[in-house]
Design an enzyme around this catalytic site. Structure first.
Site, mmCIF file in Angstrom:
data_model
loop_
_atom_site.group_PDB
_atom_site.id
_atom_site.type_symbol
_atom_site.label_atom_id
_atom_site.label_comp_id
_atom_site.label_asym_id
_atom_site.label_seq_id
_atom_site.Cartn_x
_atom_site.Cartn_y
_atom_site.Cartn_z
ATOM 1 N N TYR A 269 31.938 28.772 24.862
ATOM 2 C CA TYR A 269 31.267 27.553 25.304
ATOM 3 C C TYR A 269 30.517 26.860 24.167
ATOM 4 C CZ TYR A 269 32.024 29.320 30.092
ATOM 5 O OH TYR A 269 32.568 29.787 31.260
ATOM 6 N N LYS B 54 36.788 42.460 24.618
ATOM 7 C CA LYS B 54 38.236 42.281 24.776
ATOM 8 C C LYS B 54 38.873 42.371 23.382
ATOM 9 C CE LYS B 54 41.940 41.643 27.226
ATOM 10 N NZ LYS B 54 42.502 42.808 27.947
ATOM 11 N N ASP C 223 38.791 43.310 31.545
ATOM 12 C CA ASP C 223 39.653 43.461 32.721
ATOM 13 C C ASP C 223 39.378 44.782 33.438
ATOM 14 O OD1 ASP C 223 40.583 44.421 30.287
ATOM 15 O OD2 ASP C 223 42.702 44.245 30.797
ATOM 16 N N ASP D 89 29.975 34.945 32.415
ATOM 17 C CA ASP D 89 29.999 33.884 33.424
ATOM 18 C C ASP D 89 30.865 34.312 34.605
ATOM 19 O OD1 ASP D 89 29.652 31.484 34.719
ATOM 20 O OD2 ASP D 89 30.890 30.315 33.343
ATOM 21 N N ASP E 151 29.571 36.096 38.590
ATOM 22 C CA ASP E 151 29.975 35.576 39.895
ATOM 23 C C ASP E 151 30.569 36.686 40.756
ATOM 24 O OD1 ASP E 151 29.138 33.086 39.085
ATOM 25 O OD2 ASP E 151 30.954 32.049 39.726
#
Length: 357
Positions: free
Chosen positions: A138, A189, A222, A246, A250
């Site tokens: 971002y 990752k 993952d 982010d 959620d």
């Protein structure tokens, strides 16, 4: 009497509804505690302001906000304004302009809430997710070339700096150190993202030596989603990149019952600028104006703000009131209840007034 200056930015969608509820609860808390005061000033920035002025906030918006101790933020986004305009026009300029590099998202199952996970209740899921909030995916670097042509190209560049990664790792390790379990999970990752994420892993290893009393492990993002669902009790404090956290936060909110109970603090740990506190549920166009928005995330966010301002007793009193109300089954529809925003708010205010702890 201690006084704290608060800039309230209700903004879009259900933002004005839940911020009004939050301010009502904070006012009840002021009266009940009697030893601090919140001097609140409201700013009308957001999509309505954009329709009128062509910008989400005025050019000197950050300068106006600098004089406050904290920012209480509602939600940003509207159906008739592109998302990249609303986000990059208001929320992100505040986060980046004030270097609020630590996005802190606590998650736990509150009393009275039935989460979607089988055999998981209060105490079985109690996490804090630390999201790097200033760079990563971002950072805003990239661009588009040959627009509209078959050979059009769009690039989105994830930025990872040694300074940025080191400071968020230190923040996450310190937070883990302060929690009872002293356990941190670093999300990565690096098997696929072999530059920025490999540096992320290396810096995590280096910083870990500064905190010998903190146990830590590492998970690919993952695999982390599976662990959150299947082994929630194996997690405590979590640190991840801007994008990964982010998404994971959620999921965490959903596992705790609803996005409507999920708070956030956008923190400048060095306290050079005001930090910003917001519920993570977004503007929720589908329920705007219906009077059923869940104010719990905004109350919890208010408790985070009070803790940041040094009002720990008041923050604890607010959370006791929230847990008393949810435990009594006074819940909005997103949690399977029938209560309105107003009913939940009034119940929390009454619980604050009656609290003698």
């Amino acid at each position: 009497m201690r006084e704290h200056r608060i800039a309230a930015i209700p903004a879009d969608g259900i933002g004005p509804e839940v911020i009004a509820a939050g301010l009502q609860a904070l006012e009840a808390l002021e009266r009940r505690c009697g030893d601090f005061r919140l001097a609140v000033e409201e700013f009308p920035w957001g999509s309505a302001y954009y329709r009128q002025h062509g910008v989400m906030m005025p050019a000197d918006g950050l300068e106006q906000l600098k004089r406050f101790d904290a920012i209480y933020f509602g939600a940003v986004g509207a159906p008739d304004v592109p998302d990249h305009i609303t986000l990059w026009g208001l929320r992100l300029p505040i986060c980046q302009g004030f270097d609020q590099y630590a996005n802190v998202r606590p998650t736990k199952i509150l009393p009275g809430i039935t989460p979607p996970l089988r055999d998981c209740g209060p105490g079985d899921l109690d996490w804090v997710i630390v999201r790097e909030n200033s760079e990563g995916e971002y950072a805003g670097h990239g661009g588009r070339a040959h627009r509209g042509l078959p050979e059009e190209v769009a690039t989105e560049t994830a930025i990872f700096t040694r300074v940025g990664v080191t400071r968020i790792m230190r923040y996450a390790f310190r937070l883990a150190q302060a929690r009872p379990r002293k356990f941190l999970t670093v999300v990565t990752k690096s098997n696929a993202q072999r530059h920025g994420m490999v540096m992320w892993d290396e810096i995590a290893e280096q910083v870990s030596h500064e905190f010998p009393d903190v146990t830590w492990d590492k998970m690919l993002v993952d695999a982390m989603t599976m662990r959150m669902v299947l082994k929630p009790g194996s997690l405590d404090t979590i640190v991840a990149t801007n994008l990964h956290a982010d998404i994971l936060s959620d999921l965490a909110a959903a596992l705790a019952g609803s996005l409507g109970v999920a708070p956030t603090g956008n923190i400048d740990p060095e306290r050079r600028f005001p930090s910003m506190f917001e519920p993570i549920h977004g503007s929720a166009f589908d329920i705007t104006g219906k009077g059923i928005a869940n104010p719990v995330a905004t109350f919890w966010t208010g408790a985070q703000m009070l803790e940041h301002l040094g009002e720990r007793d008041a923050a604890a009193r607010l959370m006791r009131a929230v847990e008393q109300v949810t435990g009594a089954g006074i819940l909005t529809p997103d949690l399977g209840g029938k209560a309105t925003t107003r009913e939940v708010t009034e119940a929390v205010c009454e619980a604050i007034r009656a609290d003698n702890a």
